[in-house]
Scaffold this motif. Sequence first.
Motif, PDB file in Angstrom:
ATOM      1  N   ARG A 312       0.854  -1.203   0.000  1.00 21.98           N
ATOM      2  CA  ARG A 312       0.000   0.000   0.000  1.00 21.98           C
ATOM      3  C   ARG A 312       0.877   1.235   0.000  1.00 21.98           C
ATOM      4  NH1 ARG A 312      -5.666  -1.015   2.949  1.00 21.98           N
ATOM      5  NH2 ARG A 312      -5.831   1.152   2.350  1.00 21.98           N
ATOM      6  N   ASP A 313       0.428   2.210  -0.775  1.00 18.98           N
ATOM      7  CA  ASP A 313       1.267   3.390  -0.977  1.00 18.98           C
ATOM      8  C   ASP A 313       1.295   4.332   0.219  1.00 18.98           C
ATOM      9  OD1 ASP A 313       2.771   5.423  -1.992  1.00 18.98           O
ATOM     10  OD2 ASP A 313       1.765   5.523  -3.901  1.00 18.98           O
ATOM     11  N   GLY A 314       0.451   4.109   1.165  1.00 14.06           N
ATOM     12  CA  GLY A 314       0.527   4.924   2.370  1.00 14.06           C
ATOM     13  C   GLY A 314      -0.308   6.186   2.334  1.00 14.06           C
ATOM     14  N   GLY A 315      -0.850   6.489   1.188  1.00 11.78           N
ATOM     15  CA  GLY A 315      -1.773   7.616   1.143  1.00 11.78           C
ATOM     16  C   GLY A 315      -1.132   8.964   1.354  1.00 11.78           C
ATOM     17  N   LEU A 316       0.109   9.132   0.892  1.00  9.48           N
ATOM     18  CA  LEU A 316       0.769  10.402   1.135  1.00  9.48           C
ATOM     19  C   LEU A 316       0.745  11.344  -0.062  1.00  9.48           C
ATOM     20  CD1 LEU A 316       3.806   9.088   3.177  1.00  9.48           C
ATOM     21  CD2 LEU A 316       1.754  10.203   4.013  1.00  9.48           C
ATOM     22  N   ASN A 317       0.298  10.833  -1.211  1.00 10.35           N
ATOM     23  CA  ASN A 317       0.295  11.683  -2.406  1.00 10.35           C
ATOM     24  C   ASN A 317      -0.815  12.719  -2.367  1.00 10.35           C
ATOM     25  OD1 ASN A 317       2.372  11.015  -4.068  1.00 10.35           O
ATOM     26  ND2 ASN A 317       1.314   9.204  -4.871  1.00 10.35           N
ATOM     27  N   ALA A 318      -0.491  13.915  -2.848  1.00 10.62           N
ATOM     28  CA  ALA A 318      -1.551  14.902  -3.019  1.00 10.62           C
ATOM     29  C   ALA A 318      -2.421  14.408  -4.173  1.00 10.62           C
ATOM     30  CB  ALA A 318      -0.958  16.252  -3.353  1.00 10.62           C
ATOM     31  N   GLU A 319      -3.705  14.499  -4.046  1.00 11.73           N
ATOM     32  CA  GLU A 319      -4.593  13.875  -5.040  1.00 11.73           C
ATOM     33  C   GLU A 319      -4.362  14.355  -6.466  1.00 11.73           C
ATOM     34  OE1 GLU A 319      -8.541  13.072  -4.344  1.00 11.73           O
ATOM     35  OE2 GLU A 319      -8.128  12.078  -2.447  1.00 11.73           O
ATOM     36  N   ASP A 320      -4.011  15.623  -6.618  1.00 13.27           N
ATOM     37  CA  ASP A 320      -3.874  16.131  -7.981  1.00 13.27           C
ATOM     38  C   ASP A 320      -2.551  15.707  -8.619  1.00 13.27           C
ATOM     39  OD1 ASP A 320      -2.793  19.551  -7.329  1.00 13.27           O
ATOM     40  OD2 ASP A 320      -2.156  17.631  -6.520  1.00 13.27           O
ATOM     41  N   ASP A 321      -1.758  14.957  -7.910  1.00 12.17           N
ATOM     42  CA  ASP A 321      -0.440  14.591  -8.426  1.00 12.17           C
ATOM     43  C   ASP A 321      -0.367  13.120  -8.802  1.00 12.17           C
ATOM     44  OD1 ASP A 321       2.925  15.110  -7.214  1.00 12.17           O
ATOM     45  OD2 ASP A 321       1.985  15.587  -9.122  1.00 12.17           O
ATOM     46  N   THR A 322      -1.481  12.431  -8.759  1.00 12.69           N
ATOM     47  CA  THR A 322      -1.442  10.991  -8.990  1.00 12.69           C
ATOM     48  C   THR A 322      -2.231  10.606 -10.230  1.00 12.69           C
ATOM     49  OG1 THR A 322      -3.308  10.783  -7.551  1.00 12.69           O
ATOM     50  CG2 THR A 322      -1.177  10.351  -6.568  1.00 12.69           C
ATOM     51  N   ASP A 323      -1.996   9.377 -10.659  1.00 11.25           N
ATOM     52  CA  ASP A 323      -2.771   8.855 -11.780  1.00 11.25           C
ATOM     53  C   ASP A 323      -4.246   8.800 -11.443  1.00 11.25           C
ATOM     54  OD1 ASP A 323      -0.327   6.442 -12.737  1.00 11.25           O
ATOM     55  OD2 ASP A 323      -0.885   8.301 -13.718  1.00 11.25           O
ATOM     56  N   GLU A 324      -4.496   8.355 -10.219  1.00 16.27           N
ATOM     57  CA  GLU A 324      -5.865   8.132  -9.802  1.00 16.27           C
ATOM     58  C   GLU A 324      -6.070   8.805  -8.468  1.00 16.27           C
ATOM     59  OE1 GLU A 324      -8.078   4.292 -10.581  1.00 16.27           O
ATOM     60  OE2 GLU A 324      -6.006   3.686 -10.424  1.00 16.27           O
ATOM     61  N   PRO A 325      -7.289   9.248  -8.165  1.00 18.38           N
ATOM     62  CA  PRO A 325      -7.502   9.837  -6.844  1.00 18.38           C
ATOM     63  C   PRO A 325      -7.121   8.837  -5.760  1.00 18.38           C
ATOM     64  CG  PRO A 325      -9.429  10.131  -8.249  1.00 18.38           C
ATOM     65  CD  PRO A 325      -8.482   9.230  -8.988  1.00 18.38           C
ATOM     66  N   LEU A 326      -6.488   9.353  -4.768  1.00 22.04           N
ATOM     67  CA  LEU A 326      -6.007   8.505  -3.685  1.00 22.04           C
ATOM     68  C   LEU A 326      -7.121   7.680  -3.034  1.00 22.04           C
ATOM     69  CD1 LEU A 326      -3.424   8.081  -2.163  1.00 22.04           C
ATOM     70  CD2 LEU A 326      -4.109   9.923  -0.641  1.00 22.04           C
ATOM     71  N   ALA A 327      -8.270   8.323  -2.866  1.00 25.21           N
ATOM     72  CA  ALA A 327      -9.362   7.637  -2.180  1.00 25.21           C
ATOM     73  C   ALA A 327      -9.744   6.352  -2.913  1.00 25.21           C
ATOM     74  CB  ALA A 327     -10.564   8.565  -2.074  1.00 25.21           C
ATOM     75  N   VAL A 328      -9.645   6.367  -4.249  1.00 23.83           N
ATOM     76  CA  VAL A 328     -10.006   5.177  -5.035  1.00 23.83           C
ATOM     77  C   VAL A 328      -9.016   4.061  -4.713  1.00 23.83           C
ATOM     78  CG1 VAL A 328     -10.199   4.235  -7.375  1.00 23.83           C
ATOM     79  CG2 VAL A 328     -11.002   6.540  -6.897  1.00 23.83           C
ATOM     80  N   GLU A 329      -7.730   4.415  -4.724  1.00 25.28           N
ATOM     81  CA  GLU A 329      -6.703   3.402  -4.439  1.00 25.28           C
ATOM     82  C   GLU A 329      -6.881   2.822  -3.036  1.00 25.28           C
ATOM     83  OE1 GLU A 329      -3.015   5.436  -5.017  1.00 25.28           O
ATOM     84  OE2 GLU A 329      -3.110   5.273  -7.199  1.00 25.28           O
ATOM     85  N   GLU A 330      -7.171   3.698  -2.094  1.00 24.34           N
ATOM     86  CA  GLU A 330      -7.320   3.243  -0.711  1.00 24.34           C
ATOM     87  C   GLU A 330      -8.532   2.325  -0.558  1.00 24.34           C
ATOM     88  OE1 GLU A 330      -5.248   4.339   2.345  1.00 24.34           O
ATOM     89  OE2 GLU A 330      -4.150   4.040   0.485  1.00 24.34           O
ATOM     90  N   ARG A 331      -9.622   2.697  -1.191  1.00 19.68           N
ATOM     91  CA  ARG A 331     -10.848   1.871  -1.090  1.00 19.68           C
ATOM     92  C   ARG A 331     -10.612   0.501  -1.708  1.00 19.68           C
ATOM     93  NH1 ARG A 331     -13.930   6.326  -2.468  1.00 19.68           N
ATOM     94  NH2 ARG A 331     -14.225   5.606  -4.599  1.00 19.68           N
ATOM     95  N   ARG A 332      -9.876   0.505  -2.829  1.00 15.69           N
ATOM     96  CA  ARG A 332      -9.607  -0.759  -3.520  1.00 15.69           C
ATOM     97  C   ARG A 332      -8.720  -1.668  -2.644  1.00 15.69           C
ATOM     98  NH1 ARG A 332      -7.081   1.276  -8.329  1.00 15.69           N
ATOM     99  NH2 ARG A 332      -8.917   1.706  -9.532  1.00 15.69           N
ATOM    100  N   ALA A 333      -7.755  -1.048  -1.991  1.00 15.03           N
ATOM    101  CA  ALA A 333      -6.865  -1.836  -1.129  1.00 15.03           C
ATOM    102  C   ALA A 333      -7.642  -2.413   0.057  1.00 15.03           C
ATOM    103  CB  ALA A 333      -5.696  -0.965  -0.658  1.00 15.03           C
ATOM    104  N   ASP A 334      -8.534  -1.609   0.620  1.00 11.23           N
ATOM    105  CA  ASP A 334      -9.374  -2.130   1.723  1.00 11.23           C
ATOM    106  C   ASP A 334     -10.236  -3.275   1.212  1.00 11.23           C
ATOM    107  OD1 ASP A 334      -8.395  -0.229   3.450  1.00 11.23           O
ATOM    108  OD2 ASP A 334     -10.095   1.152   3.207  1.00 11.23           O
ATOM    109  N   ALA A 335     -10.779  -3.079  -0.010  1.00 11.36           N
ATOM    110  CA  ALA A 335     -11.708  -4.081  -0.557  1.00 11.36           C
ATOM    111  C   ALA A 335     -11.010  -5.421  -0.762  1.00 11.36           C
ATOM    112  CB  ALA A 335     -12.285  -3.580  -1.879  1.00 11.36           C
ATOM    113  N   VAL A 336      -9.799  -5.398  -1.310  1.00  6.78           N
ATOM    114  CA  VAL A 336      -9.138  -6.685  -1.590  1.00  6.78           C
ATOM    115  C   VAL A 336      -8.763  -7.386  -0.284  1.00  6.78           C
ATOM    116  CG1 VAL A 336      -6.683  -6.063  -1.841  1.00  6.78           C
ATOM    117  CG2 VAL A 336      -7.675  -7.819  -3.303  1.00  6.78           C
ATOM    118  N   GLN A 337      -8.488  -6.610   0.744  1.00  8.45           N
ATOM    119  CA  GLN A 337      -8.219  -7.238   2.043  1.00  8.45           C
ATOM    120  C   GLN A 337      -9.482  -7.933   2.554  1.00  8.45           C
ATOM    121  OE1 GLN A 337      -5.490  -3.706   3.576  1.00  8.45           O
ATOM    122  NE2 GLN A 337      -5.712  -5.257   5.156  1.00  8.45           N
TER     123      GLN A 337
END
Length: 398
Positions: A312-337
């Motif tokens: 997990r990337d740790g959620g430290l990226n500013a949202e406008d600096d990433t490929d995808e909004p951070l919240a999406v990545e975080e939700r997906r990581a929670d979901a797969v767990q």
Amino acid sequence: MIDGTAGVSGRRDADEALLDSPEALAEHDPGGMLRHTASAGAQVRESAALAAEANLAVLADDGRPRAVVIAGIGTAGRTGDVLATVAGPRCPVPVIAHRSAGVPGWVGAADVVIAVSASGRSPEALGAAEAAHRRGARLVAVGAPDSQLQSVAERARAPFIPVPRRAPARASLWALTVPVLLAARSLGLVKVNEADLAETAARLDADADRCRPAAESFVNPAKSLALGLAGSVPIVWGSSPLATVAARRFGDTLSANARYPVVTGALGEAGRGRVGLLDGVFGGLAEGERDIFADPSEDDGEGTRLRLVLLRDGGLNAEDDTDEPLAVEERRADAVQTLAERRGVRCDVVTAEGGSALERLASLIAVPDFASIYLALAHGLDPMAVPAITEMKELSNQ
Ligand SMILES: O=P(O)(O)OC[C@H]1O[C@](O)(CO)[C@@H](O)[C@@H]1O
């Protein structure tokens, strides 16, 4: 103990006790892979110093390139993936990791080619360096001093950054990566600064200390990760592009050091297909049929199960600096767990730490690097000597 016919030896079941015996560890690691891996922080510092001596400033003379191609294979090829992720989605030019001989057909005078080879003699890096020179592209070469690659760079009057030889190449990831990043910095493509390098080196040192051979399994994150993976089919997914580079690197080291088959990739992509593995014969299906009263020591491989490692990337990226909004990545990581838990598939989570992209990447690579070596050692395998790689080279005359 199995003694194969091609110099292959080791044991099918992991020997947990071996990991807590410094003598046994040393005996099974004659080439010192643990020691080489612990030098990651030192590699960052040394390579930064060596790159500072090369005349990388000339790269900027012709301004911003049209594209940057990083040419190399294996670990050298991974440096291109690292550069692409550190440069990030806002990088003004395409950064392409190229893993076959030569360079893509479109490469010309407007482009930069960074040829990388730990030995300084892979056909992929050499072919790329020669092609870049022929086509008038700007060239930078990174690899073993006094190698064929250095000769090509000299002929092309291109900067060459010597990387002291440390066998095998996969133990030199950081030594190879830093010159690539610094060449890209000279071109204005990444913002890696001295503090980022120092903090990354310090992070790698601290992780090497936590994963040191003398630290016992219950306090050593690499030994416990290795023991969790023992006997499983590992799946390693990264929650973000950066974490996916770390996931792929874990695939490299699990395969070459521990000789484990492994599925790696980006969780975003996996969520649309490969996540189905969790329902299959090594996943939920195996768990559903498991006899909970069976003696685990009699488990004769039939019960091989998946083990998920989520980076997990740790959620430290500013949202406008990433490929995808951070919240999406975080939700997906929670979901797969949650999915894994529902199917009884065990899951290890490594969460990135640190401020810069480089340090975060280091924090996702360090512990898994050591885990791949401990897993090899637990099976009585020398993590350095891989007969299949040598044999492959011989048979294919490379
Ligand atoms: O970095 P080099 O020396 O070009 O080697 C490329 C790859 O080939 C190998 O040596 C295997 O043949 C890997 O260990 C390495 O990453």
